[in-house]
Write a protein that holds these residues in place. Structure first.
Motif, mmCIF file in Angstrom:
data_model
loop_
_atom_site.group_PDB
_atom_site.id
_atom_site.type_symbol
_atom_site.label_atom_id
_atom_site.label_comp_id
_atom_site.label_asym_id
_atom_site.label_seq_id
_atom_site.Cartn_x
_atom_site.Cartn_y
_atom_site.Cartn_z
ATOM 1 N N PRO A 158 -7.560 19.894 -10.650
ATOM 2 C CA PRO A 158 -6.116 19.621 -10.642
ATOM 3 C C PRO A 158 -5.717 18.540 -11.651
ATOM 4 N N THR A 159 -4.436 18.416 -11.877
ATOM 5 C CA THR A 159 -3.908 17.373 -12.751
ATOM 6 C C THR A 159 -3.978 16.023 -12.043
ATOM 7 N N PRO A 160 -3.814 14.915 -12.767
ATOM 8 C CA PRO A 160 -3.900 13.592 -12.130
ATOM 9 C C PRO A 160 -2.821 13.394 -11.073
ATOM 10 N N LYS A 161 -3.184 12.699 -9.999
ATOM 11 C CA LYS A 161 -2.241 12.373 -8.935
ATOM 12 C C LYS A 161 -2.122 10.860 -8.802
ATOM 13 N N ALA A 162 -0.896 10.393 -8.670
ATOM 14 C CA ALA A 162 -0.660 8.957 -8.560
ATOM 15 C C ALA A 162 -1.242 8.411 -7.263
ATOM 16 N N ALA A 163 -1.855 7.228 -7.373
ATOM 17 C CA ALA A 163 -2.424 6.572 -6.199
ATOM 18 C C ALA A 163 -1.671 5.304 -5.839
ATOM 19 N N ASP A 164 -0.711 4.906 -6.663
ATOM 20 C CA ASP A 164 0.096 3.723 -6.357
ATOM 21 C C ASP A 164 1.458 3.875 -7.024
ATOM 22 N N GLU A 165 2.314 2.892 -6.843
ATOM 23 C CA GLU A 165 3.689 2.992 -7.347
ATOM 24 C C GLU A 165 3.757 2.953 -8.868
ATOM 25 N N SER A 166 2.695 2.465 -9.526
ATOM 26 C CA SER A 166 2.680 2.445 -10.980
ATOM 27 C C SER A 166 2.432 3.821 -11.569
ATOM 28 N N GLY A 167 1.968 4.761 -10.738
ATOM 29 C CA GLY A 167 1.658 6.102 -11.212
ATOM 30 C C GLY A 167 0.216 6.294 -11.627
ATOM 31 N N ARG A 168 -0.577 5.232 -11.561
ATOM 32 C CA ARG A 168 -1.983 5.362 -11.950
ATOM 33 C C ARG A 168 -2.768 6.172 -10.927
ATOM 34 N N SER A 169 -3.702 6.961 -11.426
ATOM 35 C CA SER A 169 -4.588 7.714 -10.552
ATOM 36 C C SER A 169 -5.735 6.811 -10.111
ATOM 37 N N PRO A 170 -6.538 7.231 -9.132
ATOM 38 C CA PRO A 170 -7.670 6.410 -8.682
ATOM 39 C C PRO A 170 -8.895 6.502 -9.587
ATOM 40 N N GLN A 171 -8.823 7.291 -10.647
ATOM 41 C CA GLN A 171 -9.973 7.483 -11.535
ATOM 42 C C GLN A 171 -10.539 6.154 -12.039
ATOM 43 N N ARG A 172 -11.859 5.995 -11.920
ATOM 44 C CA ARG A 172 -12.542 4.807 -12.432
ATOM 45 C C ARG A 172 -13.208 5.152 -13.760
ATOM 46 N N LEU A 173 -13.293 4.161 -14.642
ATOM 47 C CA LEU A 173 -13.871 4.376 -15.960
ATOM 48 C C LEU A 173 -14.770 3.215 -16.343
ATOM 49 N N ALA A 174 -15.725 3.519 -17.197
ATOM 50 C CA ALA A 174 -16.582 2.497 -17.797
ATOM 51 C C ALA A 174 -16.932 2.944 -19.205
ATOM 52 N N ILE A 175 -17.001 1.981 -20.119
ATOM 53 C CA ILE A 175 -17.379 2.277 -21.491
ATOM 54 C C ILE A 175 -18.326 1.186 -21.984
ATOM 55 N N ASN A 176 -19.461 1.606 -22.505
ATOM 56 C CA ASN A 176 -20.474 0.696 -23.043
ATOM 57 C C ASN A 176 -20.601 0.919 -24.538
ATOM 58 N N ALA A 177 -20.766 -0.155 -25.277
ATOM 59 C CA ALA A 177 -21.091 -0.056 -26.696
ATOM 60 C C ALA A 177 -22.318 -0.917 -26.954
ATOM 61 N N VAL A 178 -23.328 -0.323 -27.556
ATOM 62 C CA VAL A 178 -24.571 -1.022 -27.891
ATOM 63 C C VAL A 178 -24.734 -0.963 -29.399
ATOM 64 N N ILE A 179 -24.834 -2.132 -30.034
ATOM 65 C CA ILE A 179 -24.923 -2.229 -31.481
ATOM 66 C C ILE A 179 -26.258 -2.874 -31.842
ATOM 67 N N ARG A 180 -27.005 -2.237 -32.719
ATOM 68 C CA ARG A 180 -28.326 -2.758 -33.099
ATOM 69 C C ARG A 180 -28.376 -3.026 -34.597
ATOM 70 N N LYS A 181 -28.924 -4.193 -34.935
ATOM 71 C CA LYS A 181 -29.195 -4.550 -36.328
ATOM 72 C C LYS A 181 -30.619 -5.070 -36.384
ATOM 73 N N GLY A 182 -31.495 -4.296 -36.978
ATOM 74 C CA GLY A 182 -32.907 -4.663 -36.965
ATOM 75 C C GLY A 182 -33.422 -4.706 -35.544
ATOM 76 N N ARG A 183 -33.978 -5.841 -35.159
ATOM 77 C CA ARG A 183 -34.504 -5.994 -33.805
ATOM 78 C C ARG A 183 -33.514 -6.644 -32.847
#
Length: 350
Positions: free
Chosen positions: A260-285
């Motif tokens: 289904p499409t997103p459903k609001a979970a509060d008065e702001s209209g945001r859904s309950p969906q949780r998110l996480a984003i990781n960025a790993v940057i390597r230079k040499g060791r």
């Protein structure tokens, strides 16, 4: 300058910002966020009568009608605007005419595309014109694209050249909007990554890939799936390797026809969906990591792109042309501002 009430001023008069596709799911979040920041939103829609009848916005919101195949209507809609935010996908269809009209109006252009070919085409097509007009063009200034670029830019700090960048995204669910489904059907281009210092077609990875994410996710099965962060990051950085991944839970949801499409979970209209984003940057060791967690990828794009607009209007940006956010903003300061403004948003670096 920016007043204490959040009004962005220029020459003593508050500047208005047009939102093309304001009646859509993300567009409504953007209108509300601009209002919270004291910036006058102008809602530009394809069917003004329909939106007015549905009473999507209050009478205080200026409603204007324009279409991508009617340049004159776009010129009228964007007249005297300080910036134009495009929230109407598929951006493969809308980005070019809307960006062209924004530049004609002398306004900055921003969009929230996750589509690689759209972001790449915008960078290539509008850099020269934007420089001549003295404005900035920022495609993919949303959860996909802009957020990853800002995180990578902040984590790199004093590094210039790096060997490897890996971005992982985890969602506990992905209830796609109608626009997301239409865009997915429209965007059939080969996805790109960076391999050996060059853009290259994505090669399917092993089926047993896993990545660690902060709680509540933990270790997640993921699939190599690059979005617009690839062209955005490579607009100003030159990693030897750049790859991104999405957890399989989210991919299964967005691919299922009955999700289904997103459903609001509060008065702001945001859904309950949780998110996480990781960025790993390597230079040499040496390795640097930055992680962000929050809620609702569609709602999250609104304060992200509106923070960019505020910084464009009050002079906290660099240069002109078609650029990536990490090249024109202080990435660390930008993310710290989001940390203070967005509920449930947390960021850690190590």
């Amino acid at each position: 300058m920016e007043t204490q009430t959040g009004d962005v001023m220029n020459g003593g008069a508050a500047k208005a910002v047009a939102i093309f596709g304001a009646g859509g799911h993300t567009g409504r979040f953007v209108v509300a966020e601009l209002k919270r920041r004291g910036i006058t939103p102008v809602a530009v829609v394809r069917n003004k009568a329909k939106l007015a009848q549905e009473r999507v916005f209050g009478p205080e919101i200026d409603l204007r009608e324009a279409a991508i195949d009617d340049a004159a209507s776009l010129n009228i809609a964007f007249a005297n605007m300080a910036a134009v935010i495009n929230c109407a996908g598929p951006f493969l269809d809308t980005a070019a005419p809307v960006a062209e009209a924004a530049i004609r109006a002398g306004a900055h252009y921003l969009d929230v595309t996750a589509e690689q070919p759209s972001a790449m085409a915008t960078f290539e097509a509008f850099d020269e014109a934007a420089r001549a007009a003295g404005v900035l063009v920022l495609p993919a200034m949303g959860f996909y694209g802009g957020l990853g670029d800002l995180m990578v830019s902040a984590a790199m700090d004093d590094w210039v050249d790096v060997d490897d960048i890996r971005i992982g995204i985890a969602l506990d669910s992905w209830h796609p909007t109608r626009g997301t489904r239409i865009t997915g059907a429209r965007n059939t281009a080969q996805r790109l990554v960076v391999s050996n210092g060059r853009l290259a077609p994505l090669v399917p990875a092993a089926d047993d890939l896993t990545l660690n994410f902060p709680e509540p996710f933990g270790r997640q099965a993921v699939v190599a799936l690059p979005f617009s962060e690839i062209p955005v990051i490579t607009r100003h950085l030159r990693p030897k390797e750049l790859h991104s991944f999405l957890n399989r839970t989210a991919l299964s949801d967005v691919r299922a026809v009955d999700t289904p499409t997103p459903k609001a979970a509060d008065e702001s209209g945001r859904s309950p969906q949780r998110l996480a984003i990781n960025a790993v940057i390597r230079k040499g060791r040496e390795t640097r990591r930055i992680t962000a967690t929050g809620r609702d990828i569609y709602a999250f794009s609104a304060p992200l792109i509106c923070e960019a607009v505020v910084r464009l209007l009050d002079g906290r940006s660099r240069g002109s042309g078609a650029q990536a956010p990490g090249a024109v903003f202080d990435a660390g300061d930008f993310l710290n501002a989001l940390n203070l403004r967005i509920p449930d948003f947390q960021m850690t670096r190590n």
